[in-house]
Motif scaffolding. Structure first.
Motif, PDB file in Angstrom:
ATOM      1  N   ALA A  92       2.033   1.737  -3.795  1.00 15.66           N
ATOM      2  CA  ALA A  92       0.748   2.056  -4.503  1.00 15.66           C
ATOM      3  C   ALA A  92       0.268   3.673  -4.250  1.00 15.66           C
ATOM      4  O   ALA A  92      -0.237   3.836  -5.255  1.00 15.66           O
ATOM      5  N   ALA A  93       0.340   4.034  -3.052  1.00 15.72           N
ATOM      6  CA  ALA A  93      -0.092   5.352  -2.740  1.00 15.72           C
ATOM      7  C   ALA A  93       0.906   6.288  -2.906  1.00 15.72           C
ATOM      8  O   ALA A  93       0.402   7.592  -2.672  1.00 15.72           O
ATOM      9  N   CYS A 114       0.083   7.213   1.850  1.00 16.94           N
ATOM     10  CA  CYS A 114      -0.911   6.086   2.172  1.00 16.94           C
ATOM     11  C   CYS A 114      -1.794   6.554   3.432  1.00 16.94           C
ATOM     12  O   CYS A 114      -2.984   6.324   3.621  1.00 16.94           O
ATOM     13  N   GLY A 155       0.876  -1.393   0.046  1.00 15.00           N
ATOM     14  CA  GLY A 155       0.110   0.171   0.201  1.00 15.00           C
ATOM     15  C   GLY A 155       0.930   1.364  -0.193  1.00 15.00           C
ATOM     16  O   GLY A 155       0.528   2.408  -0.481  1.00 15.00           O
ATOM     17  N   TYR A 156       2.059   1.315   0.888  1.00 11.96           N
ATOM     18  CA  TYR A 156       2.947   2.429   0.976  1.00 11.96           C
ATOM     19  C   TYR A 156       3.263   2.718  -0.564  1.00 11.96           C
ATOM     20  O   TYR A 156       3.389   3.776  -1.289  1.00 11.96           O
ATOM     21  N   ALA A 164      -4.935  -0.062  -1.088  1.00  8.46           N
ATOM     22  CA  ALA A 164      -4.025   0.777  -0.246  1.00  8.46           C
ATOM     23  C   ALA A 164      -4.511   0.837   1.308  1.00  8.46           C
ATOM     24  O   ALA A 164      -3.725   0.911   2.211  1.00  8.46           O
ATOM     25  N   THR A 185      -7.253   0.078  -6.454  1.00 12.03           N
ATOM     26  CA  THR A 185      -5.762   0.240  -5.931  1.00 12.03           C
ATOM     27  C   THR A 185      -6.002   1.352  -4.675  1.00 12.03           C
ATOM     28  O   THR A 185      -5.339   0.857  -3.558  1.00 12.03           O
ATOM     29  N   GLU A 186      -6.803   2.449  -4.595  1.00 14.07           N
ATOM     30  CA  GLU A 186      -6.876   3.174  -3.324  1.00 14.07           C
ATOM     31  C   GLU A 186      -7.637   2.379  -2.190  1.00 14.07           C
ATOM     32  O   GLU A 186      -7.126   2.397  -1.005  1.00 14.07           O
TER      33      GLU A 186
END
Length: 99
Positions: free
Chosen positions: A36-37, A43, A33-34, A60, A56-57
């Motif tokens: 991805a954001a 994040c 998540g880190y 995350a 995706t959000e």
């Protein structure tokens, strides 16, 4: 579980939000998540804002909830938020909204 791309997600891989949540933590860690954001701060901001709307959000945010829960010693009941995120994630996957 290992990391899974959004395209690799299948409903049977996503914990049932109305069932036992024993597997939500491992599922939450199927994404970084880190990364991805855009980093820890991004994040955290996403998770705290409640504005996650893409798959995706949402993933995350679930990842951040899992990390926060673990670092707090699992002292808070996060199940309502986890169930909501899992429902929203499952809806995106079911609809084929994999962005």
């Amino acid at each position: 579980m290992t990391h899974l791309s959004n395209r690799q997600l299948r409903l049977e891989r996503i914990p049932d939000p109305d069932g036992d949540l024993a597997d939500w933590g491992p599922f939450a860690h199927t994404i970084d998540g880190y990364a991805a954001a855009g980093g820890f701060d991004a994040c955290a901001a996403l998770a705290h804002s409640g504005s996650a709307s893409t798959l995706t959000e949402l993933r995350a945010t679930l990842f951040f909830v899992a990390r926060a829960d673990r670092h707090s010693g699992c002292s808070a009941d996060v199940s309502p938020r986890v169930r909501d995120l899992l429902r929203r994630i499952r809806a995106k996957v079911a609809a084929g909204e994999l962005a």
